[in-house]
Scaffold this motif. Structure first.
Motif: not given
Length: 317
Positions: A119, A157-158, A161-162
């Motif tokens: 990631k 990024r959202h 990270d989800s």
């Protein structure tokens, strides 16, 4: 008796070829390789072999179908059997990285692409696009797996990270420049026997995950093409299509022993062509073909029949 052997892992995507082979009265046998064995001390049967193994096989709970097929193809090739879409085709089918490298080698422009594992590395790679829109996709994909459009690194990024983040089956995520077409469509060029047969225009206004297979239209959640109720159909075969890039595509296919393929491209606002996918497990849309009177699976069945005739000895009484 020699026959045609069709290697695959998805009944729904093979039914149309089966019907065409039956229509032409050709002897054939299907090898459904979602699981199985390979006896290395034995010899393969006589005949010709055609692989339709898909990069998206893992989405149908056939996690190791492509890996098994790779060993079967190596076994067939080691014994000198005639194999269409063999080991090299499968190698490209499951790796967009290798597809892009091969296309570029033959002078075919591809979108700027960075491959990343992890990631943190995905986010770092996205920074190279200088705040311009970009998309993510899976290296081993099919059916548009993992394709998402992002306007910023923060939006990415959202996502990563989800819980919505899709981990690619091979761990490799591609971050790719977004080529925006002035019109919402891409073009898919179909080849049988290594030669161009037709181009289909695909409406992308409803999203990226656009598989032409009829099975995708009746319930594949990863490929929401839906039923055609609007006046303009999603898939349209282009009458009299020609572009000079077709000659380069045919050279790419010949150099990699790929007999059957669908190659997709998009044009930017300046009309420049960017090629982004070689699908060696190509499917056809029956509605579009019926409107145009052109039939990919029939062309393929004719091709396989001719190749079988070349391998079948003629008896002399």
């Amino acid at each position: 008796m020699s026959k045609i052997y069709v290697i695959h892992e998805n009944e729904e995507w093979t039914v149309h070829l089966r019907r065409r082979l039956e229509e032409l009265g050709l002897p054939f046998e299907e090898w459904h390789l979602d699981e199985g064995t390979v006896d290395l001390s034995s010899e393969p049967p006589e005949g010709i072999f055609y692989s339709r193994m898909s990069a998206s096989s893992h989405t149908r709970d056939h996690r190791f179908a492509a890996e098994l097929t790779g060993q079967v193809l190596a076994w067939l090739e080691a014994h000198g059997r005639t194999v269409f879409n063999g080991s090299r085709a499968l190698e490209l089918e499951v790796s967009k990285v290798k597809q892009y490298l091969e296309l570029e080698k033959h002078g075919v422009r591809t979108p700027k692409t960075i491959a990343a594992v992890g990631k943190a590395q995905i986010l770092k790679a996205a920074e190279a696009f200088n705040s311009k829109p970009f998309i993510t996709k899976h290296n081993r994909a099919g059916k548009g797996l993992g394709v998402q459009l992002f306007q910023s690194v923060e939006a990415l990024r959202h996502y990563v990270d989800s819980s919505a983040f899709e981990e690619p089956v091979d761990g490799i995520t591609l971050i790719q420049e977004y080529i925006q077409s002035p019109e919402s469509y891409i073009t898919r060029c179909e080849f049988v026997g290594g030669k161009f047969i037709y181009a289909v225009r695909v409406d992308t206004s409803e999203g990226f995950q656009l598989c032409p297979a009829d099975a995708c239209q009746i319930g594949d959640l990863f490929c929401p093409v839906g039923e055609q109720i609007e006046e303009k159909p999603k898939f349209q075969i282009v009458d009299g299509f020609y572009e000079p890039i077709l000659e380069k595509y045919e050279k790419v296919l010949a150099a990699n022993n790929i007999t059957v393929a669908g190659i997709e491209f998009i044009r930017n606002s300046d009309g420049e062509i960017y090629t982004y996918d070689i699908n060696t497990n190509t499917n056809y849309n029956s509605d579009a073909e019926a409107r145009a009177g052109k039939y990919g699976m029939l062309e393929l069945a004719y091709f396989l029949g001719k190749q079988l005739d070349k391998k079948t000895p003629v008896s002399v009484s």
